[in-house]
Design a protein around this motif. Sequence first.
Motif, PDB file in Angstrom:
ATOM      1  N   PHE A 106       0.808  -1.218   0.000  1.00 35.13           N
ATOM      2  CA  PHE A 106       0.000   0.000   0.000  1.00 35.13           C
ATOM      3  C   PHE A 106       0.844   1.271   0.000  1.00 35.13           C
ATOM      4  O   PHE A 106       0.671   2.138  -0.852  1.00 35.13           O
ATOM      5  CB  PHE A 106      -0.926  -0.020   1.224  1.00 35.13           C
ATOM      6  N   ALA A 110       2.048   2.417  -3.783  1.00 35.30           N
ATOM      7  CA  ALA A 110       0.831   3.100  -4.215  1.00 35.30           C
ATOM      8  C   ALA A 110       0.716   4.524  -3.706  1.00 35.30           C
ATOM      9  O   ALA A 110       0.516   5.446  -4.487  1.00 35.30           O
ATOM     10  CB  ALA A 110      -0.403   2.292  -3.782  1.00 35.30           C
ATOM     11  N   THR A 134      -4.030  -9.537   1.825  1.00 37.72           N
ATOM     12  CA  THR A 134      -4.713  -8.247   1.878  1.00 37.72           C
ATOM     13  C   THR A 134      -5.400  -8.130   3.233  1.00 37.72           C
ATOM     14  O   THR A 134      -5.791  -9.135   3.839  1.00 37.72           O
ATOM     15  CB  THR A 134      -5.768  -8.118   0.768  1.00 37.72           C
ATOM     16  N   TYR A 314      -2.781  -5.668  -9.991  1.00 39.45           N
ATOM     17  CA  TYR A 314      -3.267  -5.053  -8.758  1.00 39.45           C
ATOM     18  C   TYR A 314      -2.455  -3.818  -8.363  1.00 39.45           C
ATOM     19  O   TYR A 314      -3.033  -2.773  -8.031  1.00 39.45           O
ATOM     20  CB  TYR A 314      -3.229  -6.078  -7.621  1.00 39.45           C
ATOM     21  N   GLU A 318      -3.909   0.038  -7.919  1.00 36.12           N
ATOM     22  CA  GLU A 318      -3.905   0.706  -6.617  1.00 36.12           C
ATOM     23  C   GLU A 318      -3.234   2.070  -6.709  1.00 36.12           C
ATOM     24  O   GLU A 318      -3.716   3.065  -6.167  1.00 36.12           O
ATOM     25  CB  GLU A 318      -3.167  -0.161  -5.587  1.00 36.12           C
ATOM     26  N   LYS A 321      -5.488   4.523  -8.402  1.00 41.56           N
ATOM     27  CA  LYS A 321      -6.631   4.840  -7.544  1.00 41.56           C
ATOM     28  C   LYS A 321      -6.271   5.931  -6.536  1.00 41.56           C
ATOM     29  O   LYS A 321      -7.045   6.868  -6.313  1.00 41.56           O
ATOM     30  CB  LYS A 321      -7.098   3.584  -6.799  1.00 41.56           C
TER      31      LYS A 321
END
Length: 334
Positions: A106, A110, A134, A314, A318, A321
Amino acid sequence: MNTKSSSPFFQRRKITKLIALTVLASIGCVGVASAQTYPSKPITLVVPYPAGGANDMLGRLIGQKLAEGLGQQVIIDNRPGAGTLIGATAVAKATPDGYTLLVGGFASNAVSPVLFKADYDPLTAFEPIGMFGTAPTVLITYPNSPYKSIKDVVEAAKKKPGEVMYGSSGNGSPLHMSGEMFVLQSGVKMTHVPYKGGSAHILDLIGGRLDVIFDTSTNSTPLIKGGKVRPIAVSSKTRLPDFPDVPTFTESGYPDFAVNGWYALYAPAKTPAAITARLSTELQKVLKMPDVIEKLRGVGVTPGTGDPQELTKYGPAEYLKYVKLIKDAHIRAD
């Protein structure tokens, strides 16, 4: 007689081409040879967090099991700081030989590269090996809180804009991103109270000095089981097995709410494909071990597959996003 083929210029081009092909062939042979003998020495697994937290625990668990499968020691190297950028940068700049790996996710892949000035591009600096778990967001409050549902929180925030406070472990943390995403989607005004890491935000929540926290399941699960906090909703697609009575955000009217902590294994970019494939294969074996599954679920982590293709999709999704969320919510590092 072909005068062109016998000319000095043509001969030099031919020799140069042969040399180039020979060099490329030798490099390929070295790559194959190194992959066949890999690993021949200990591997360093960089955890860009201090010792003792969830990321460190997960890194040590996966590292230990990988060591057993690879037949080489896996050394945990904790390199916290700068929102995980110190540790991630060290791996991004390491020799791409499979001996320096990153427990990423994360923050490192990201959010932090967007909030802070990173010396690497998270989309190109690493080779994805696989995700190993996750952790969904859990909206929690203190035990005797008047908030029994998301509806209660939203109604209170509408009646008194800005007075409902949510805490986090700091700007840019999953807790902060979750709160800002919820504020945008619900249209209410809440006050973010950032803390400088540690557990001060949790202590203030337990003491009723904060209203709610959008926490990760890795941190909130033991608190919920211990009766120190009360869960209101979870961001997973389905209800968590440990808390079957707690509704999802989707069930509560927020189907687009999706903030999860995630944990993955990365190698530096340009690491030979044969080496990353070997690591991914071993990771997939680890994630099928019953004791690993039990330990991951015990701290609120849903085990991953270890499939590099899953992580290839993925991770960038992320990143994009949070680029959008940080822009839309006007989030700053401090």
